[in-house]
Design a protein around this motif. Sequence first.
Motif, PDB file in Angstrom:
ATOM      1  N   PHE A 176     -12.908  -3.299   2.431  1.00 36.92           N
ATOM      2  CA  PHE A 176     -13.843  -4.201   1.756  1.00 36.92           C
ATOM      3  C   PHE A 176     -14.253  -3.711   0.365  1.00 36.92           C
ATOM      4  O   PHE A 176     -14.795  -4.489  -0.424  1.00 36.92           O
ATOM      5  N   LEU A 177     -14.028  -2.447   0.033  1.00 40.11           N
ATOM      6  CA  LEU A 177     -14.488  -1.917  -1.231  1.00 40.11           C
ATOM      7  C   LEU A 177     -13.299  -1.702  -2.156  1.00 40.11           C
ATOM      8  O   LEU A 177     -12.429  -0.872  -1.889  1.00 40.11           O
ATOM      9  N   ASP A 178     -13.239  -2.462  -3.244  1.00 41.52           N
ATOM     10  CA  ASP A 178     -12.108  -2.368  -4.168  1.00 41.52           C
ATOM     11  C   ASP A 178     -12.295  -1.226  -5.154  1.00 41.52           C
ATOM     12  O   ASP A 178     -13.411  -0.926  -5.583  1.00 41.52           O
ATOM     13  N   GLY A 179     -11.160  -0.626  -5.517  1.00 41.66           N
ATOM     14  CA  GLY A 179     -11.205   0.461  -6.480  1.00 41.66           C
ATOM     15  C   GLY A 179      -9.844   0.687  -7.098  1.00 41.66           C
ATOM     16  O   GLY A 179      -8.842   0.057  -6.725  1.00 41.66           O
ATOM     17  N   GLU A 180      -9.780   1.608  -8.045  1.00 44.73           N
ATOM     18  CA  GLU A 180      -8.519   1.947  -8.677  1.00 44.73           C
ATOM     19  C   GLU A 180      -8.587   3.343  -9.278  1.00 44.73           C
ATOM     20  O   GLU A 180      -9.662   3.840  -9.632  1.00 44.73           O
ATOM     21  N   VAL A 181      -7.416   3.969  -9.359  1.00 44.32           N
ATOM     22  CA  VAL A 181      -7.258   5.242 -10.045  1.00 44.32           C
ATOM     23  C   VAL A 181      -6.296   4.996 -11.191  1.00 44.32           C
ATOM     24  O   VAL A 181      -5.212   4.435 -10.993  1.00 44.32           O
ATOM     25  N   SER A 182      -6.663   5.403 -12.401  1.00 40.82           N
ATOM     26  CA  SER A 182      -5.814   5.172 -13.561  1.00 40.82           C
ATOM     27  C   SER A 182      -5.639   6.468 -14.335  1.00 40.82           C
ATOM     28  O   SER A 182      -6.521   7.337 -14.338  1.00 40.82           O
ATOM     29  N   LEU A 183      -4.489   6.597 -14.955  1.00 40.86           N
ATOM     30  CA  LEU A 183      -4.176   7.753 -15.782  1.00 40.86           C
ATOM     31  C   LEU A 183      -3.520   7.293 -17.071  1.00 40.86           C
ATOM     32  O   LEU A 183      -2.761   6.325 -17.077  1.00 40.86           O
ATOM     33  N   LYS A 184      -3.792   8.011 -18.141  1.00 40.05           N
ATOM     34  CA  LYS A 184      -3.134   7.769 -19.412  1.00 40.05           C
ATOM     35  C   LYS A 184      -2.424   9.047 -19.809  1.00 40.05           C
ATOM     36  O   LYS A 184      -2.990  10.141 -19.732  1.00 40.05           O
ATOM     37  N   GLY A 185      -1.141   8.906 -20.224  1.00 41.63           N
ATOM     38  CA  GLY A 185      -0.374  10.088 -20.572  1.00 41.63           C
ATOM     39  C   GLY A 185       0.475   9.889 -21.803  1.00 41.63           C
ATOM     40  O   GLY A 185       0.676   8.761 -22.265  1.00 41.63           O
TER      41      GLY A 185
END
Length: 247
Positions: A176-185
């Motif tokens: 039920f809980l939306d999320g995300e992990v993001s990286l910039k390289g």
Amino acid sequence: MASSPSFSVVSFSSVNTEPYVIRLSSRQNLVPINPRRKGLGNFQLRGRNTSLINASVSFPAQEISSSSSQRRPDELAASIFSKVMQTDRGVTLTREQHLQVAELAGELNKYCVDSPVKSPLIFGDWDVVYCSNPTSPGGGFRSGLGRLIFKTNEMIQVVEAPDIVRNKVSFSALGFLDGEVSLKGKLIVLDEKWIKVVFEPPELKIGSLGFQFGGESEVQLEITYIDDKLRLGKGSRGSLFVFQRRN
């Protein structure tokens, strides 16, 4: 290297039998021209008559088709997609099925363009649709325990000219809980096939909250095949990645 989640970027041949030449005269005395040859060869009939009748016998060429396993790149790509789609990026595949994907990828590697790192085809938005090691893309979020808590919705890699790579894993926690992990390289070319990406610390977003955690990380990836729809990569530890270009 930090342990923060990241992911890397019918031919025919002929066999011609040598023509045989048979020379005929009025006498029945056969003398082989080359006595070391076995079977039918070159013969000359000797006699008082000097006129000779020459005849040549040619045997039709035999056509041998190549192995049926040799397929066009588009056929191999379609086979790979058919095996990895709807498998949670390879998690549900058996060991035998992983080997089948690896075999197809090995065949497709033969068609890779020269210097794929210089091809403009690498730029664009890509879905990570398969990895032979489930935890290579997404880190702990893709471990056995992590998959029980976090359901992966999307796994995307964006390669922007000239040298920017953005990775994003979106998920729902506990359903039920939306999320995300993001990286910039930053993308660094090592040679004609290998690249290295040095990532900044990852950013985690859950709901309206967002924060960075961990430190820098880096990955190395060999681009083993690329076209307008498919990209294959192999990590420095041997993990096979399959990327599909997004619409």
